[in-house]
Design an enzyme around this catalytic site. Structure first.
Site, PDB file in Angstrom:
ATOM      1  N   PHE A   1     -15.332  10.538  -9.492  1.00 37.03           N
ATOM      2  CA  PHE A   1     -15.623   9.287 -10.206  1.00 37.03           C
ATOM      3  C   PHE A   1     -16.467   8.338  -9.359  1.00 37.03           C
ATOM      4  O   PHE A   1     -17.591   7.988  -9.726  1.00 37.03           O
ATOM      5  CB  PHE A   1     -14.317   8.632 -10.646  1.00 37.03           C
ATOM      6  CG  PHE A   1     -14.429   7.171 -10.953  1.00 37.03           C
ATOM      7  CD1 PHE A   1     -15.370   6.697 -11.860  1.00 37.03           C
ATOM      8  CD2 PHE A   1     -13.596   6.247 -10.326  1.00 37.03           C
ATOM      9  CE1 PHE A   1     -15.491   5.335 -12.129  1.00 37.03           C
ATOM     10  CE2 PHE A   1     -13.695   4.901 -10.586  1.00 37.03           C
ATOM     11  CZ  PHE A   1     -14.647   4.437 -11.488  1.00 37.03           C
TER      12      PHE A   1
ATOM     13  N   TYR B   1       0.698   9.546  -0.113  1.00 33.50           N
ATOM     14  CA  TYR B   1      -0.733   9.260  -0.245  1.00 33.50           C
ATOM     15  C   TYR B   1      -1.146   8.139   0.692  1.00 33.50           C
ATOM     16  O   TYR B   1      -2.135   8.243   1.428  1.00 33.50           O
ATOM     17  CB  TYR B   1      -1.068   8.898  -1.692  1.00 33.50           C
ATOM     18  CG  TYR B   1      -2.500   8.428  -1.865  1.00 33.50           C
ATOM     19  CD1 TYR B   1      -3.569   9.302  -1.703  1.00 33.50           C
ATOM     20  CD2 TYR B   1      -2.770   7.093  -2.180  1.00 33.50           C
ATOM     21  CE1 TYR B   1      -4.876   8.871  -1.848  1.00 33.50           C
ATOM     22  CE2 TYR B   1      -4.078   6.653  -2.329  1.00 33.50           C
ATOM     23  CZ  TYR B   1      -5.118   7.544  -2.160  1.00 33.50           C
ATOM     24  OH  TYR B   1      -6.424   7.105  -2.281  1.00 33.50           O
TER      25      TYR B   1
ATOM     26  N   VAL C   1      -4.922   3.701 -15.018  1.00 40.71           N
ATOM     27  CA  VAL C   1      -4.440   2.940 -16.164  1.00 40.71           C
ATOM     28  C   VAL C   1      -5.574   2.476 -17.078  1.00 40.71           C
ATOM     29  O   VAL C   1      -5.414   2.461 -18.310  1.00 40.71           O
ATOM     30  CB  VAL C   1      -3.585   1.739 -15.683  1.00 40.71           C
ATOM     31  CG1 VAL C   1      -4.420   0.732 -14.896  1.00 40.71           C
ATOM     32  CG2 VAL C   1      -2.912   1.054 -16.859  1.00 40.71           C
TER      33      VAL C   1
ATOM     34  N   ASN D   1       3.840   1.271 -17.982  1.00 37.63           N
ATOM     35  CA  ASN D   1       4.972   1.655 -17.144  1.00 37.63           C
ATOM     36  C   ASN D   1       5.565   0.405 -16.498  1.00 37.63           C
ATOM     37  O   ASN D   1       4.891  -0.286 -15.750  1.00 37.63           O
ATOM     38  CB  ASN D   1       4.538   2.649 -16.076  1.00 37.63           C
ATOM     39  CG  ASN D   1       4.038   3.953 -16.678  1.00 37.63           C
ATOM     40  OD1 ASN D   1       2.848   4.226 -16.695  1.00 37.63           O
ATOM     41  ND2 ASN D   1       4.949   4.743 -17.203  1.00 37.63           N
TER      42      ASN D   1
ATOM     43  N   ARG E   1      -2.762  -5.971 -10.190  1.00 33.52           N
ATOM     44  CA  ARG E   1      -3.660  -5.284  -9.282  1.00 33.52           C
ATOM     45  C   ARG E   1      -4.968  -6.051  -9.152  1.00 33.52           C
ATOM     46  O   ARG E   1      -5.357  -6.823 -10.031  1.00 33.52           O
ATOM     47  CB  ARG E   1      -3.975  -3.865  -9.796  1.00 33.52           C
ATOM     48  CG  ARG E   1      -2.782  -2.926  -9.857  1.00 33.52           C
ATOM     49  CD  ARG E   1      -2.310  -2.540  -8.484  1.00 33.52           C
ATOM     50  NE  ARG E   1      -1.192  -1.598  -8.515  1.00 33.52           N
ATOM     51  CZ  ARG E   1       0.076  -1.944  -8.449  1.00 33.52           C
ATOM     52  NH1 ARG E   1       0.404  -3.231  -8.377  1.00 33.52           N
ATOM     53  NH2 ARG E   1       1.035  -1.030  -8.453  1.00 33.52           N
TER      54      ARG E   1
END
Length: 307
Positions: A11, A142, A186, A203, A210
């Site tokens: 991406f 991660y 998202v 969720n 963010r």
């Protein structure tokens, strides 16, 4: 100038490739296409040399990096959720892969490596905004892998005579993100749900926030980081410096679409932190970085691409 983009079929990577070509670079892409897509590179035709292979294979890296001035290291397994499912694979790609990139850069006498680092290294910050001087406290395999990759980048780079810069990305979005991946982000999930007249699933309670960052800002930061003087060894945030909740995100998408839609609320995702926000003053001072595309404009551009 000749440049290599690892993960160039991903991406962010393919947006970076496009900008490098626009400025006249000779561009090489190294990608194993495990998560990247040939379709993303097809518009570039023969203007890009594609090496299909892994960053874990020295021969593939040497082939791709030969004669390059700069490596933009974008290749990674970029998912908190997936890292809990398979932490060993996340570590192998993100940590061992970064080591192999630096070693290949040394063999091929590459001048500088710009690493796609991550805001996930901050974990749950004691205060906001997140500043580079904070002690990293990653909450996922991660995040641990991305922090280790920073340390290996700078330590080996200094030892081997390679200039290094790490850019900590915050929640990058834009055209070309895959909404069908098991680990989809998202924004493409929300946009495709709205376009298909389906209720998006949030969720948690929707209060998670963010620092959503349009991809063109990230690309600009990479180009600046490749050329800025006297910054080797630096690590800096790349974001917009503003915070948006998931409910506010959905409202922004619905505004662009001209619809009203109520979400479905699901269980929180494993490893999700509650809030994230970047201090981008270091990048502004060191690179001359600024936010070219704000959140609302980025959402409008992204929605139009998906439509």
């Amino acid at each position: 100038m000749k440049t290599l983009v690892t993960g160039g079929a991903g991406f962010i990577g393919h947006h970076l490739v496009r900008s490098l070509l626009e400025r006249g670079d000779e561009v090489v892409v190294l990608d194993d296409f495990s998560t990247g897509s040939h379709e993303r590179l097809r518009p570039f035709g023969d203007r890009v040399r594609v090496v299909e292979g892994s960053i874990l294979e020295a021969a593939h890296l040497d082939d791709a990096a030969a004669g390059c001035d700069t490596i933009f290291h974008e290749a990674a397994l970029a998912s908190v959720e997936r890292s809990f499912v398979d932490p060993s694979l996340t570590n192998a790609v993100n940590v061992s892969g970064t080591i192999e990139v630096v070693l290949a850069a040394a063999r091929q006498q590459v001048r500088r490596i710009v690493l796609a680092a991550s805001s996930s290294v901050y974990g749950v910050p004691a205060t906001l905004p997140c500043q580079e001087s904070m002690r990293p406290m990653p909450e996922s395999p991660y995040g641990v892998s991305k922090l280790a990759s920073e340390y290996y980048l700078h330590t080996l780079g200094q030892r081997l005579g390679i200039e290094t810069v790490a850019l900590r990305y915050f929640n990058v979005f834009g055209p070309g993100q895959d909404p069908d991946s098991d680990y989809a982000a998202v924004i493409p999930l929300f946009i495709t749900a709205v376009l298909q007249d389906r209720q998006p699933t949030i969720n948690g309670d929707g209060g998670i926030s963010r620092d959503f960052t349009y991809v063109d800002n990230v690309v600009a930061a990479n180009l600046l980081a490749a050329e800025a003087r006297d910054i080797s060894g630096a690590t800096m945030n790349v974001a917009c410096g503003e915070r948006t909740s998931l409910l506010e995100l959905l409202d922004a998408i619905c505004d662009v679409a001209g619809v009203t839609m109520e979400p479905v609320f699901g269980p929180p995702r494993v490893g999700d932190i509650q809030h994230s926000l970047a201090d981008i003053s270091v990048a502004r001072a060191a690179l001359g970085y600024d936010v070219a595309v704000g959140f609302r404009e980025g959402i409008a551009r992204t929605f139009e691409w998906y439509r």
